[in-house]
Structure formats: structure tokens, C-alpha cells
Enzyme design. Structure first.
Site, short mmCIF file in Angstrom:
data_model
loop_
_atom_site.label_atom_id
_atom_site.label_comp_id
_atom_site.label_asym_id
_atom_site.label_seq_id
_atom_site.Cartn_x
_atom_site.Cartn_y
_atom_site.Cartn_z
N SER A 8 0.81 -1.22 0.00
CA SER A 8 0.00 0.00 0.00
C SER A 8 0.84 1.27 0.00
O SER A 8 0.38 2.32 -0.46
CB SER A 8 -0.94 0.00 1.21
OG SER A 8 -0.21 -0.16 2.42
N GLY A 50 -2.12 -4.23 1.10
CA GLY A 50 -2.23 -5.46 1.86
C GLY A 50 -1.26 -6.55 1.45
O GLY A 50 -1.25 -7.63 2.04
N ASN A 102 3.84 -5.59 5.88
CA ASN A 102 2.63 -6.31 6.28
C ASN A 102 2.97 -7.65 6.96
O ASN A 102 2.23 -8.11 7.84
CB ASN A 102 1.72 -6.54 5.08
CG ASN A 102 1.05 -5.26 4.62
OD1 ASN A 102 0.62 -4.45 5.44
ND2 ASN A 102 0.99 -5.05 3.32
N ASP A 162 -4.72 6.90 10.10
CA ASP A 162 -4.37 5.56 10.59
C ASP A 162 -2.97 5.51 11.19
O ASP A 162 -2.58 4.53 11.82
CB ASP A 162 -4.51 4.51 9.49
CG ASP A 162 -3.58 4.75 8.29
OD1 ASP A 162 -2.63 5.54 8.40
OD2 ASP A 162 -3.83 4.15 7.23
N HIS A 214 0.04 5.17 6.95
CA HIS A 214 0.24 5.54 5.54
C HIS A 214 0.51 7.03 5.38
O HIS A 214 -0.22 7.85 5.96
CB HIS A 214 -0.99 5.14 4.71
CG HIS A 214 -1.24 3.67 4.71
ND1 HIS A 214 -2.15 3.07 5.57
CD2 HIS A 214 -0.69 2.67 3.98
CE1 HIS A 214 -2.16 1.76 5.36
NE2 HIS A 214 -1.29 1.49 4.39
#
Length: 233
Positions: free
Chosen positions: A56, A93, A121, A204, A207
Site C-alpha cells: 500500500s 495489503g 505487512n 491511521d 500511511h
């Protein structure tokens, strides 16, 4: 008389142009003709591809593709008149296992520079470190097997200590270890100057914002410019 002469010259020119056009068009109407291929201009250089292969972060999660760092790198390449095309192959993801599974399809095109940005991830999910390390090594091996001339840049990553300090420390070591083992150029920490800074990240906290991606671009460029043979810029 002068007007008549000019008109004659005009007719002669038009006739020559018409003949040339007919000569160009005629081979296309001849079944099986190879003349068209012979007449195609041959270019000595082709646009080279820089492939950004990641998750991402590469994809530009929460932003438009134009705001993600691969697009910002393309703008810099263009501003310097460099004949490279940056391709964003980021998938939100994505784990190292997922990246390995889709790599064959991605490598259908010839790649000059391969920027590998995967593993975050894995770390956030607590995937065994040996598995992450092996998947990254397998990706490196496949890229080199496809084209030994492809320059690979490995993007280093760090994670929060959610999985314990030992896991976090060992995770961080994966990238410099692989870079040294395979003789790759390393971006020490692709989120340097961005991670942990609220105003440079989306709500979040993971990012980057559009401004954050500009810093990520600069982190990538510091290493990429060396591969491109640029001393300054």
C-alpha cells in the site's frame, strides 16, 4: 505568364507528393508484403522501465496514484529529460508471499530497475521472520533469473515494537543482510523522516499523506540517482 509558371510548378509538386503517398500506401494493400516492416523506423534506444513492486505504501493508499511516490519519481525523471517510465506495481495489503506469487506476471515486461518494497505487512502480522526473509530472497532470485542486467534496489523497512523488541530488531536486520548478501543497493529506511510524524501520515498513523510521499520520494531518489549515474539532482 508568371502566374501560369507558378501554377505549373504547383502541379508538378502536387504530382510528386501524390506519387510518394501512393508508394507508401501501396505495400499495405499487398497480401503478405514485408515492405511495411522494412520501412519502420528503427530506434537505437528504448524507454527503460523502473518497476516499483510493493504494498500500500507504493500504491499510495488513501491518495490518488499521482500523489504516490512512484509518480513523483516519474515527474523528476521527466524534468531531467531521462528516458525512463516508472510503473507502480503496488498492491494494498500485499505480503512477501503474495508478492512472490504474482511476480511472474509482473516480470513479463523488461525491467531496467526493480525497486522492492515489501515486508511491512509481514511484520505487522507477526509472520515468522525466516519466512519473510526467504520470500524476499526468492523474489530477488526470480528477478535476477529473468534478467541478470536488472538493477534491484531494496527498500528497508522498520515496524513498531508490537511483536516484541527481539522480533522488531531482527525484522529490521533482514534488509541490510539481504542487500549485503546479494550485492544490492539499499534504501536504509524508506519511511525515514515520515514514520511517527502525525502531520505526515493519514489518520491511521501508518500511511503517508501527499506531503509524506514527497519525503519518501526523496529517500528513494537518494539511492536511485546513483543507479542512474547522476552525481547531483
Amino acid at each position: 505568364m508568371q502566374i501560369f509558371l507558378k501554377f505549373r510548378y504547383f502541379l508538378v509538386i502536387m504530382a510528386l507528393v501524390s506519387c510518394k503517398e501512393n508508394q507508401k500506401k501501396e505495400p499495405k494493400n499487398v497480401p503478405g508484403s514485408t515492405t511495411e516492416k522494412v520501412l519502420e523506423p528503427q530506434t537505437e534506444t528504448e524507454t527503460k522501465t523502473i518497476l516499483f513492486f510493493g504494498n500500500s505504501l507504493t500504491a499510495g493508499y488513501g491518495l490518488s496514484t499521482e500523489e504516490a511516490f512512484p509518480a513523483l519519481v516519474q515527474l523528476r525523471l521527466d524534468s531531467l529529460g531521462l528516458d525512463y517510465t516508472a510503473i507502480n506495481s503496488g498492491l494494498s495489503g500485499e505480503t512477501t508471499s503474495g508478492g512472490l506469487n504474482r511476480l511472474d506476471w509482473v516480470l513479463n515486461q523488461k525491467v531496467a530497475i526493480f525497486i522492492l518494497e515489501l515486508g511491512a505487512n509481514d511484520g505487522l502480522r507477526g509472520i515468522p521472520l525466516d519466512e519473510t526473509r526467504q520470500n524476499l530472497q526468492s523474489i530477488i532470485d526470480l528477478v535476477q533469473a529473468k534478467n541478470s542486467d536488472t538493477e534491484i534496489i531494496l527498500a528497508g523497512m522498520q515496524i513498531p515494537p508490537n511483536m516484541g523488541q527481539d522480533y522488531t530488531t531482527e525484522f529490521r536486520k533482514i534488509y541490510p543482510d539481504l542487500a549485503e548478501k546479494n550485492g544490492l543497493r539499499l534504501i536504509p529506511f524508506i519511511l525515514d523522516g515520515v514514520a511517527g510524524i502525525p502531520e505526515l501520515n493519514l489518520p491511521d498513523g501508518i500511511h503517508p499523506t501527499a506531503e509524506g510521499h514527497k519525503i519518501v520520494r526523496d529517500n528513494v531518489w537518494e539511492v536511485l540517482k546513483e543507479v542512474l549515474g547522476l552525481t547531483e539532482s
